[in-house]
Enzyme design. Structure first.
Site, PDB file in Angstrom:
ATOM      1  N   GLY A  54     -37.562   5.339 -13.062  1.00  0.00           N
ATOM      2  CA  GLY A  54     -38.180   5.998 -13.989  1.00  0.00           C
ATOM      3  C   GLY A  54     -39.871   5.736 -13.909  1.00  0.00           C
ATOM      4  N   GLU A  55     -40.727   5.982 -14.784  1.00  0.00           N
ATOM      5  CA  GLU A  55     -42.460   5.847 -14.541  1.00  0.00           C
ATOM      6  C   GLU A  55     -42.787   6.939 -13.994  1.00  0.00           C
ATOM      7  OE1 GLU A  55     -43.104   2.399 -11.647  1.00  0.00           O
ATOM      8  OE2 GLU A  55     -41.947   1.157 -12.757  1.00  0.00           O
ATOM      9  N   GLY A  56     -42.121   8.019 -13.509  1.00  0.00           N
ATOM     10  CA  GLY A  56     -42.453   9.609 -12.884  1.00  0.00           C
ATOM     11  C   GLY A  56     -42.007   9.588 -11.800  1.00  0.00           C
TER      12      GLY A  56
END
Length: 359
Positions: free
Chosen positions: A321-323
């Protein structure tokens, strides 16, 4: 009733520039290479020209990652391998520049912004830029209660849209929606299951790397959440209110407003894709402005990608996640732009056809 003017949003989202895209297709055919030899890079260059409205496409010099952080009541049911306290700790890690998204953003020259939409912690000591859009401390446990009130879902949605405007107004030419929040893959799976009328086993994944017991708890939570969401499945905003969260509501507004502002978005993993599904249900043409960065390990993301007709740029088994998945894919999109804009034209290398015939 909602204060969000969906009619105005739908009228504001335009389509990509077909003339610019067509010009780029012609340019690609005239480059110093065999026809079609750049494969999917040619499709990406054409897409970029369409969203930028120019041929050849411009470099992606100002990439912004906005990480939407929030806690989720469902995490207290033991659906994650990590405790809810990790969310607040990770927000501080982002600010310190020590998270995975920071490492990749530094590598690729992108900027990272983190927003506390619903972190269940006292974050008053953090910069106001992080906390200004906070809706509440933690969203409701979606297996037994609504995630948000109507006012909260509208405030979160509006905050996400406002942030998209801020990023575009300050020069962003590509946006990435990142996520942080223990329990958020359960929320994302619930959104997908309700909107696509799927069962828990169709969408459940391992999230942060849960064991069999946690997986069983996650299935049970999704069963109860999707049962609650069925009554409102025809109203995407009500779905966000019922089985979403403050961070997912904000991300949905962000994705739609990016389309309003004709700014491309590189989607990340399951959370951003779940929000993209909600966003397309609200404003169908908004999906013209998105690409899928990567294929995560989450089944619900795969379902959304199929429905949206998006083929991810990379498939590396990532689930952070997080980008981070989108940032990993960014060089491919930049390669497509560079090859299209910087390669020479065949017509400049070869003499005119009549001179060839004369010889």
């Amino acid at each position: 009733m909602t204060s969000i003017d969906l009619t105005a949003l739908r009228e504001s989202v335009g389509l990509r520039d077909t003339d610019a895209a067509s010009d780029t297709r012609l340019r690609l055919d005239g480059l110093v290479k065999p026809l079609g030899s750049l494969g999917r890079l040619e499709q990406l260059a054409t897409w970029l020209s369409g969203v930028q409205g120019v041929s050849p496409p411009r470099p992606l010099d100002d990439v912004r990652v906005v990480v939407f952080a929030g806690d989720h009541g469902i995490a207290s049911s033991g659906v994650s391998a990590y405790p809810p306290e990790v969310t607040a700790a990770m927000v501080r890690t982002f600010l310190a520049g020590a998270a995975g998204v920071n490492a990749l953003a530094t590598l690729h020259g992108a900027k990272v912004r983190v927003l506390d939409l619903g972190v269940d912690a006292d974050t008053d000591d953090l910069p106001s830029a992080v906390t200004a859009h906070k809706v509440r401390r933690g969203s409701g446990s979606i297996d037994v209660e609504d995630a948000l009130t109507q006012d909260e879902v509208e405030r979160a949605f509006a905050s996400g849209a406002a942030v998209a405007d801020e990023e575009v107004d300050s020069g962003a030419d590509l946006l990435i929606a990142g996520d942080m929040g223990i329990g958020n893959t359960t929320v994302a799976a619930a959104l997908v299951a309700v909107l696509l009328e799927l069962g828990p086993l169709d969408v459940v994944g391992t999230g942060t790397g849960i064991d069999d017991d946690a997986w069983a708890r996650k299935v049970a939570a999704l069963r109860d959440a999707t049962y609650r969401g069925r009554a409102v499945r025809d109203d995407p905003l009500a779905v966000l209110r019922t089985v979403g969260s403050a961070d997912t509501a904000a991300m949905t507004g962000f994705l739609i407003q990016a389309a309003v502002r004709r700014t491309p978005v590189l989607l990340d993993g399951v959370v951003s894709c779940a929000c993209a599904l909600v966003a397309r249900r609200l404003v169908e043409t908004s999906s013209h402005w998105w690409l899928a960065g990567h294929r995560s390990t989450e089944p619900s993301q795969h379902r959304v990608l199929d429905v949206l007709g998006l083929e991810p740029l990379v498939d590396l088994g990532m689930r952070l996640g997080e980008g981070t998945g989108a940032l990993t894919a960014l060089p491919i999109l930049r390669a497509a732009q560079a090859m299209c804009a910087d390669m020479g034209l065949l017509a400049d290398l070869l003499p005119p056809q009549q001179d060839l015939d004369a010889t």
